[in-house]
Motif scaffolding. Structure first.
Motif, PDB file in Angstrom:
ATOM      1  N   ASP A  38       0.838  -1.192   0.000  1.00 25.75           N
ATOM      2  CA  ASP A  38       0.000   0.000   0.000  1.00 25.75           C
ATOM      3  C   ASP A  38       0.877   1.247   0.000  1.00 25.75           C
ATOM      4  OD1 ASP A  38       0.979   0.276   2.575  1.00 25.75           O
ATOM      5  OD2 ASP A  38      -0.889  -0.323   3.547  1.00 25.75           O
ATOM      6  N   GLY A  39       0.249   2.403   0.144  1.00 25.94           N
ATOM      7  CA  GLY A  39       1.005   3.641   0.071  1.00 25.94           C
ATOM      8  C   GLY A  39       2.101   3.766   1.106  1.00 25.94           C
ATOM      9  N   LEU A  40       1.808   3.360   2.335  1.00 21.53           N
ATOM     10  CA  LEU A  40       2.809   3.452   3.394  1.00 21.53           C
ATOM     11  C   LEU A  40       3.993   2.529   3.123  1.00 21.53           C
ATOM     12  CD1 LEU A  40       0.529   3.617   6.565  1.00 21.53           C
ATOM     13  CD2 LEU A  40       1.739   5.492   5.439  1.00 21.53           C
ATOM     14  N   GLU A  41       3.708   1.369   2.540  1.00 28.44           N
ATOM     15  CA  GLU A  41       4.802   0.434   2.203  1.00 28.44           C
ATOM     16  C   GLU A  41       5.641   0.979   1.055  1.00 28.44           C
ATOM     17  OE1 GLU A  41       3.156  -3.972   3.314  1.00 28.44           O
ATOM     18  OE2 GLU A  41       2.022  -2.871   1.795  1.00 28.44           O
ATOM     19  N   VAL A  42       5.002   1.695   0.129  1.00 29.06           N
ATOM     20  CA  VAL A  42       5.747   2.343  -0.949  1.00 29.06           C
ATOM     21  C   VAL A  42       6.677   3.408  -0.366  1.00 29.06           C
ATOM     22  CG1 VAL A  42       5.579   3.841  -2.976  1.00 29.06           C
ATOM     23  CG2 VAL A  42       4.023   1.904  -2.732  1.00 29.06           C
ATOM     24  N   ALA A  43       6.147   4.195   0.574  1.00 29.88           N
ATOM     25  CA  ALA A  43       6.966   5.219   1.225  1.00 29.88           C
ATOM     26  C   ALA A  43       8.150   4.592   1.948  1.00 29.88           C
ATOM     27  CB  ALA A  43       6.117   6.025   2.200  1.00 29.88           C
TER      28      ALA A  43
ATOM     29  N   GLN B 116      -0.368   9.309  10.066  1.00 37.81           N
ATOM     30  CA  GLN B 116       0.485   8.209   9.592  1.00 37.81           C
ATOM     31  C   GLN B 116       1.212   8.599   8.320  1.00 37.81           C
ATOM     32  OE1 GLN B 116      -2.084   4.673   9.311  1.00 37.81           O
ATOM     33  NE2 GLN B 116      -0.354   3.515  10.122  1.00 37.81           N
ATOM     34  N   ALA B 117       0.481   9.221   7.403  1.00 36.47           N
ATOM     35  CA  ALA B 117       1.056   9.615   6.117  1.00 36.47           C
ATOM     36  C   ALA B 117       2.177  10.615   6.309  1.00 36.47           C
ATOM     37  CB  ALA B 117      -0.033  10.200   5.220  1.00 36.47           C
ATOM     38  N   MET B 118       1.964  11.594   7.163  1.00 38.26           N
ATOM     39  CA  MET B 118       2.987  12.607   7.392  1.00 38.26           C
ATOM     40  C   MET B 118       4.222  12.009   8.053  1.00 38.26           C
ATOM     41  SD  MET B 118       1.795  15.148   5.918  1.00 38.26           S
ATOM     42  CE  MET B 118       0.209  15.736   5.302  1.00 38.26           C
ATOM     43  N   LYS B 119       3.999  11.068   8.966  1.00 38.50           N
ATOM     44  CA  LYS B 119       5.141  10.402   9.602  1.00 38.50           C
ATOM     45  C   LYS B 119       5.929   9.583   8.588  1.00 38.50           C
ATOM     46  CE  LYS B 119       3.493  10.035  14.380  1.00 38.50           C
ATOM     47  NZ  LYS B 119       3.108   9.109  15.484  1.00 38.50           N
ATOM     48  N   ALA B 120       5.240   9.114   7.543  1.00 40.80           N
ATOM     49  CA  ALA B 120       5.906   8.329   6.496  1.00 40.80           C
ATOM     50  C   ALA B 120       6.637   9.222   5.503  1.00 40.80           C
ATOM     51  CB  ALA B 120       4.878   7.478   5.755  1.00 40.80           C
ATOM     52  N   GLY B 121       6.534  10.534   5.689  1.00 41.93           N
ATOM     53  CA  GLY B 121       7.277  11.446   4.834  1.00 41.93           C
ATOM     54  C   GLY B 121       6.455  12.150   3.775  1.00 41.93           C
ATOM     55  N   ALA B 122       5.119  12.066   3.873  1.00 35.68           N
ATOM     56  CA  ALA B 122       4.280  12.705   2.862  1.00 35.68           C
ATOM     57  C   ALA B 122       4.331  14.219   2.983  1.00 35.68           C
ATOM     58  CB  ALA B 122       2.836  12.232   2.998  1.00 35.68           C
TER      59      ALA B 122
END
Length: 213
Positions: free
Chosen positions: A67-72, A98-104
Motif C-alpha cells: 500500500d502507500g505506506l509500504e511504498v513510502a 500516519q502519512a505525514m510520519k511516512a514522509g508525505a
C-alpha cells in the motif's frame, strides 16, 4: 529537464485522470497500477536521469499488495527522499498523521480537486529541486566507495571506528606503514580531507564502524 511525476494508483480511471491532468500541465507523467512496476522504473530513474530531474510521487494509500505506506517505506530504504503526495478515498486524522510520519508532503482526499493536486505537485517538485544537489553528492559518494578495493573498504571501516594506525595494522595483519598507505588511498578515493569528513561520508552511506577485532 522536464519534471517527472510518478503516479501509483490501482484504479485505472483515477490514474488516467491524474496522468491527463499532469500531462496537460507539461509534466513528464508516468503511471503505474502497482508498487512493483513503479519501483522497477524508479530504480533506473533514480540512478541516472533522476540526478538531474526534479520528481515527486502521487500515490494512493489503499492498494492491493504494497500500500502507500509500504511504498513510502521502500523509498526511504533506497535513500531517495523524493516528495510524496498521498491520495485516499477514506481519509481520517489518524491516517493523515500516519502519512505525514511516512514522509508525505501532502495528504489529499478523493475526489481530489485538480487545483489542489496541481498545487501539491508544484510544491513537491520545488522541494525536490532543492534536494537534487544532495542526491548528486550521494551518488558520487557511492561511486567513490565502489572504487575502493576490499582491503581499502575494510580499512575505512576500522578508521571510522576510531582505531589508530597501529590498531588498524594489527586488525589487518599488516605493517603500520602499509596500514597508513591503505588509509591514505581511502582518503584520496573518498575525497575526504580529514577524518571527520570520512566519518560523515560513511554515515551518509550507512557504513558500519568496526571498532575492534
Amino acid at each position: 529537464m522536464t519534471p517527472a511525476v510518478f503516479v501509483v494508483d490501482d484504479d485505472d480511471a483515477v490514474r488516467a485522470s491524474v496522468l491527463n491532468l499532469l500531462a496537460a500541465e507539461g509534466y513528464d507523467a508516468r503511471g503505474f497500477a502497482a508498487a512493483g512496476a513503479f519501483f522497477d522504473v524508479f530504480d533506473a530513474f533514480s540512478g541516472t536521469e533522476g540526478l538531474g530531474t526534479a520528481s515527486c510521487l502521487v500515490c494512493d494509500m489503499h492498494m492491493p499488495g504494497p500500500d502507500g505506506l509500504e511504498v513510502a517505506a521502500g523509498l526511504a530504504r533506497r535513500g531517495t527522499g523524493i516528495p510524496i503526495i498521498f491520495m485516499t478515498g477514506f481519509g481520517s486524522i489518524p491516517m493523515s498523521v500516519q502519512a505525514m510520519k511516512a514522509g508525505a508532503m501532502e495528504f489529499l482526499t478523493k475526489p481530489v480537486a485538480p487545483e489542489a493536486l496541481l498545487a501539491a505537485v508544484r510544491d513537491a517538485l520545488a522541494a525536490d529541486q532543492a534536494g537534487l544537489a544532495a542526491r548528486r553528492e550521494l551518488a558520487d559518494l557511492r561511486q567513490r566507495h565502489a572504487s575502493l578495493t576490499p582491503r581499502e573498504r575494510e580499512t575505512m571501516e576500522l578508521v571510522i571506528g576510531g582505531l589508530l594506525n597501529k590498531q588498524v595494522a594489527d586488525a589487518l595483519g599488516v605493517s603500520e606503514i602499509m596500514a597508513k598507505t591503505h588509509k591514505r588511498k581511502v582518503m584520496e578515493k573518498m575525497g575526504a580531507r580529514s577524518l571527520p569528513d570520512l566519518v560523515r561520508s560513511a554515515e551518509r552511506l550507512h557504513i558500519t564502524r568496526t571498532r575492534s577485532r
